[in-house]
Enzyme design. Structure first.
Site, PDB file in Angstrom:
ATOM      1  N   TYR A  11       0.839  -1.152   0.137  1.00 38.00           N
ATOM      2  CA  TYR A  11       0.098   0.049   0.107  1.00 38.00           C
ATOM      3  C   TYR A  11       0.827   1.380   0.005  1.00 38.00           C
ATOM      4  O   TYR A  11       0.846   2.035  -1.000  1.00 38.00           O
ATOM      5  CB  TYR A  11      -1.056  -0.020   1.377  1.00 38.00           C
ATOM      6  CG  TYR A  11      -1.514   1.201   1.615  1.00 38.00           C
ATOM      7  CD1 TYR A  11      -2.225   1.968   0.530  1.00 38.00           C
ATOM      8  CD2 TYR A  11      -1.729   1.691   2.945  1.00 38.00           C
ATOM      9  CE1 TYR A  11      -3.145   3.235   0.926  1.00 38.00           C
ATOM     10  CE2 TYR A  11      -2.267   2.796   3.090  1.00 38.00           C
ATOM     11  CZ  TYR A  11      -3.348   3.482   2.139  1.00 38.00           C
ATOM     12  OH  TYR A  11      -3.856   4.680   2.611  1.00 38.00           O
ATOM     13  N   LEU A  33       5.647 -10.202  -2.594  1.00 37.52           N
ATOM     14  CA  LEU A  33       4.390 -10.428  -2.765  1.00 37.52           C
ATOM     15  C   LEU A  33       3.579 -11.208  -2.019  1.00 37.52           C
ATOM     16  O   LEU A  33       2.307 -11.406  -2.215  1.00 37.52           O
ATOM     17  CB  LEU A  33       4.134 -10.977  -4.286  1.00 37.52           C
ATOM     18  CG  LEU A  33       4.716  -9.855  -5.275  1.00 37.52           C
ATOM     19  CD1 LEU A  33       4.654 -10.724  -6.796  1.00 37.52           C
ATOM     20  CD2 LEU A  33       4.277  -8.712  -5.289  1.00 37.52           C
ATOM     21  N   PHE A  72       9.277  -0.947   3.726  1.00 39.41           N
ATOM     22  CA  PHE A  72       7.944  -0.894   3.832  1.00 39.41           C
ATOM     23  C   PHE A  72       7.409  -2.251   4.252  1.00 39.41           C
ATOM     24  O   PHE A  72       6.272  -2.411   4.318  1.00 39.41           O
ATOM     25  CB  PHE A  72       7.233  -0.183   2.613  1.00 39.41           C
ATOM     26  CG  PHE A  72       7.554   1.279   2.656  1.00 39.41           C
ATOM     27  CD1 PHE A  72       6.829   2.216   3.016  1.00 39.41           C
ATOM     28  CD2 PHE A  72       8.500   1.620   1.518  1.00 39.41           C
ATOM     29  CE1 PHE A  72       6.941   3.317   2.732  1.00 39.41           C
ATOM     30  CE2 PHE A  72       8.834   2.954   1.104  1.00 39.41           C
ATOM     31  CZ  PHE A  72       8.072   3.913   1.664  1.00 39.41           C
ATOM     32  N   ASN A  91       9.738 -11.653  10.716  1.00 40.92           N
ATOM     33  CA  ASN A  91       9.780 -10.721   9.540  1.00 40.92           C
ATOM     34  C   ASN A  91      10.058  -9.063   9.737  1.00 40.92           C
ATOM     35  O   ASN A  91      10.836  -8.788   9.275  1.00 40.92           O
ATOM     36  CB  ASN A  91       8.216 -10.791   9.100  1.00 40.92           C
ATOM     37  CG  ASN A  91       8.061 -10.137   7.672  1.00 40.92           C
ATOM     38  OD1 ASN A  91       8.370 -10.550   6.670  1.00 40.92           O
ATOM     39  ND2 ASN A  91       7.705  -8.723   7.771  1.00 40.92           N
ATOM     40  N   THR A 116       5.883   3.232  13.539  1.00 41.95           N
ATOM     41  CA  THR A 116       4.464   3.149  13.731  1.00 41.95           C
ATOM     42  C   THR A 116       4.303   4.068  15.181  1.00 41.95           C
ATOM     43  O   THR A 116       5.131   3.976  16.114  1.00 41.95           O
ATOM     44  CB  THR A 116       3.847   1.828  14.008  1.00 41.95           C
ATOM     45  OG1 THR A 116       2.785   2.029  14.606  1.00 41.95           O
ATOM     46  CG2 THR A 116       4.866   0.965  14.704  1.00 41.95           C
ATOM     47  N   TYR A 140       3.741  -6.100  17.649  1.00 44.88           N
ATOM     48  CA  TYR A 140       4.285  -5.473  16.637  1.00 44.88           C
ATOM     49  C   TYR A 140       4.870  -4.165  16.977  1.00 44.88           C
ATOM     50  O   TYR A 140       5.920  -3.734  16.305  1.00 44.88           O
ATOM     51  CB  TYR A 140       2.562  -5.200  15.744  1.00 44.88           C
ATOM     52  CG  TYR A 140       2.535  -4.038  14.842  1.00 44.88           C
ATOM     53  CD1 TYR A 140       3.482  -4.238  13.659  1.00 44.88           C
ATOM     54  CD2 TYR A 140       2.406  -2.411  15.003  1.00 44.88           C
ATOM     55  CE1 TYR A 140       3.474  -3.146  12.665  1.00 44.88           C
ATOM     56  CE2 TYR A 140       2.291  -1.617  14.217  1.00 44.88           C
ATOM     57  CZ  TYR A 140       3.010  -1.982  12.867  1.00 44.88           C
ATOM     58  OH  TYR A 140       2.975  -0.949  11.999  1.00 44.88           O
ATOM     59  N   PHE A 168       1.100   7.549  12.107  1.00 48.10           N
ATOM     60  CA  PHE A 168      -0.085   7.202  12.843  1.00 48.10           C
ATOM     61  C   PHE A 168      -1.095   6.543  12.060  1.00 48.10           C
ATOM     62  O   PHE A 168      -0.864   5.276  11.476  1.00 48.10           O
ATOM     63  CB  PHE A 168      -0.535   8.813  13.383  1.00 48.10           C
ATOM     64  CG  PHE A 168       0.080   9.053  14.554  1.00 48.10           C
ATOM     65  CD1 PHE A 168       1.585   9.482  14.664  1.00 48.10           C
ATOM     66  CD2 PHE A 168      -0.207   9.262  16.006  1.00 48.10           C
ATOM     67  CE1 PHE A 168       2.446   9.541  15.705  1.00 48.10           C
ATOM     68  CE2 PHE A 168       0.591   9.384  16.932  1.00 48.10           C
ATOM     69  CZ  PHE A 168       1.846   9.452  16.933  1.00 48.10           C
ATOM     70  N   LEU A 189      -9.870   1.348   9.271  1.00 50.70           N
ATOM     71  CA  LEU A 189     -11.064   1.728   9.435  1.00 50.70           C
ATOM     72  C   LEU A 189     -11.681   2.400   8.008  1.00 50.70           C
ATOM     73  O   LEU A 189     -12.891   2.053   7.786  1.00 50.70           O
ATOM     74  CB  LEU A 189     -11.100   2.649  10.304  1.00 50.70           C
ATOM     75  CG  LEU A 189     -12.524   3.542  10.751  1.00 50.70           C
ATOM     76  CD1 LEU A 189     -13.407   2.373  11.265  1.00 50.70           C
ATOM     77  CD2 LEU A 189     -12.274   4.622  11.556  1.00 50.70           C
ATOM     78  N   ASP A 284      -6.377  -1.233  21.619  1.00 51.15           N
ATOM     79  CA  ASP A 284      -6.881  -0.188  21.064  1.00 51.15           C
ATOM     80  C   ASP A 284      -6.797   1.117  21.984  1.00 51.15           C
ATOM     81  O   ASP A 284      -7.941   1.218  22.943  1.00 51.15           O
ATOM     82  CB  ASP A 284      -8.288  -0.114  20.408  1.00 51.15           C
ATOM     83  CG  ASP A 284      -8.353  -0.453  18.779  1.00 51.15           C
ATOM     84  OD1 ASP A 284      -7.072  -0.649  18.421  1.00 51.15           O
ATOM     85  OD2 ASP A 284      -9.156  -0.901  18.354  1.00 51.15           O
TER      86      ASP A 284
END
Ligand code: UDP
Length: 323
Positions: A11, A33, A72, A91, A116, A140, A168, A189, A284
Site C-alpha cells: 500500500y 508479494l 516498507f 519478519n 509506527t 508489533y 499514525f 477503518l 486499542d
C-alpha cells in the site's frame, strides 16, 4: 540517485515508488508479494525476493550501487502479532536486520524505516511528540521499537544513517486514482467504512463506543499516504545532504473519532453506511494524535491533504474504481 524500495508492491510502498519515479529517481523494488501486488509497481524495476535470502540481497546490492533504501515490508496487524509473535519478530525484526547487515557490508549509508505510533503504547500525553515514553504493548509495536533502537546502535558502530518515520493512521489513496489500499484481510477503518458504503460489506462494525472520548469511540490521526511519502523523500534527501539519524512522528495533529470518520464518509459518498456496535478491540488506546512539529521544522514537511474529507474522497475513488 537509485533507491531500493523494499515492500514497494504494498500500500504505502507502491505510492512511494510512484512518487520517486515522478521525481526522476531510479527505483528498484524488492517484494516477496506476500501482501503486495505486482501491478501496483509502476515505472520501476521489480525483483521478486525476500529479505530472508541474504545472499540474493547482497548480489542485488553488488549489482546496483543503491544511494538509499526505504523499507516498507512488514506485517501490520496488531492482533495477529499477539497471536503469532514469532511471525512478527522474524519478519519485522530479523529480516530487517538482514537488510541492515547487507547495507553495512555493501556500504549503503542511508535508510528510511517505516515505524509506527504503536511504539508508544498507551499514551501518557496527547499529542504524542517524539520524546513520549516508548512502552509498546504488543509484539508489533515492540518489534518496530527494537529496530529503531538497533538503528541507533548501527549508526554509532557502523555509520549507517537512518530516519525512522512513525506513522499514525495511514489512509487515503493516490489522487490520480491509480493506486490504493488493498489489504487482505482489510482491517483498517477507512477502507472498511467505504466498503460498507459501496455495499461490498453489509455493515461496519464499530469496536467500542464506551471510550472516554466525547462520542465514546476511539480518536485517531489520519494521514494521507501521499503526505507520508513526501516525508520519506524529504527524510532521504536530508540524509543525502549529510543530516544525522533521526525519528519523526507523522500525523496531521488532528484527531477524529470513529463516528466522525463515518459521518464524513456519509457526506463524501452520499451513501448510507450501516453500522453495528461491538466490544472494544483489545489493545486499542482511546486516543492517538501526533505532534508532528519536529518533522515540519526539520524536514520542511507540510501535509498537503490534511483534510479528512479529501483523504476519504481519494480512498472512495479507489473503492469505486470498477463501478
Ligand atoms: N475500527 C473500528 N472498526 C473496524 C476497524 C477499525 O471501529 O472495523 C476502529 C479501531 O478500533 C480504531 C480505529 O477504528 O479505533 C482505527 O483502526 P485501524 O485498524 O484503522 O488503525 P489502528 O489505529 O489500529 O492503527
Amino acid at each position: 540517485m537509485h533507491v531500493l524500495v523494499v515492500g514497494g508492491a504494498g500500500y504505502i510502498g507502491s505510492h512511494m515508488v510512484k512518487l520517486l519515479v515522478q521525481r526522476g529517481f531510479k527505483v528498484t523494488v524488492l517484494d516477496n508479494l506476500s501482501a503486495g501486488y505486482r501491478d501496483a509497481v509502476r515505472g520501476a524495476r521489480f525483483v521478486l525476493g525476500d529479505l530472508f535470502e541474504r545472499d540474493a540481497l547482497e548480489d542485488l546490492c553488488r549489482e546496483i550501487r543503491f544511494d538509499g533504501v526505504m523499507h516498507f515490508a512488514s506485517h501490520i496487524q496488531v492482533g495477529e502479532s499477539v497471536r503469532e509473535p514469532a511471525k512478527y519478530y522474524r519478519n519485522n525484526v530479523f529480516k530487517t536486520q538482514n537488510l541492515l547487515d547487507v547495507m553495512v557490508a555493501r556500504r549503503v549509508r542511508c535508510f528510511i524505516f517505516s515505524s509506527t505510533a504503536a511504539i508508544f503504547g498507551e499514551p501518557v500525553r496527547i499529542p504524542i511528540d517524539e520524546e513520549h515514553p516508548k512502552q509498546p504493548i504488543n509484539p508489533y509495536g515492540r518489534g518496530k521499537w527494537m529496530v529503531e533502537q538497533m538503528l541507533e546502535d548501527y549508526d554509532t558502530a557502523y555509520g549507517l544513517k537512518s530516519v525512522s518515520l512513525r506513522y499514525f493512521n495511514a489512509a487515503g489513496a493516490d489522487p490520480d486514482g491509480e493506486l490504493g489500499e488493498r489489504h487482505d484481510p482489510e482491517t483498517h477503518l477507512i477502507p472498511l467504512v467505504l466498503q460498507a458504503a459501496s455495499g461490498r460489506r453489509p455493515y461496519l462494525t464499530v469496536f467500542g463506543n464506551d471510550y472516554d472520548t466525547p462520542d465514546g469511540t476511539c480518536i485517531r490521526d489520519y494521514i494521507h499516504v501521499n503526505d507520508l511519502c513526501e516525508a520519506h523523500l524529504l527524510a532521504l534527501q536530508r540524509l543525502w545532504e549529510g543530516g544525522n539519524s533521526a525519528a519523526y512522528n507523522l500525523g496531521n495533529g488532528n484527531g477524529f473519532s470513529v463516528q466522525e470518520v463515518i459521518a464524513t464518509a456519509r457526506q463524501v459518498t452520499g451513501r448510507e453506511i450501516p453500522v453495528q456496535y461491538s466490544a472494544r478491540r483489545p489493545g486499542d488506546p482511546a486516543r492517538l494524535v501526533a505532534d508532528s512539529r519536529r518533522a515540519q521544522a526539520e524536514l520542511g514537511w507540510t501535509p498537503r491533504y490534511a483534510d479528512l474529507a479529501t483523504i476519504i474522497a481519494h480512498a472512495w475513488r479507489w473503492e469505486t474504481r470498477d463501478s
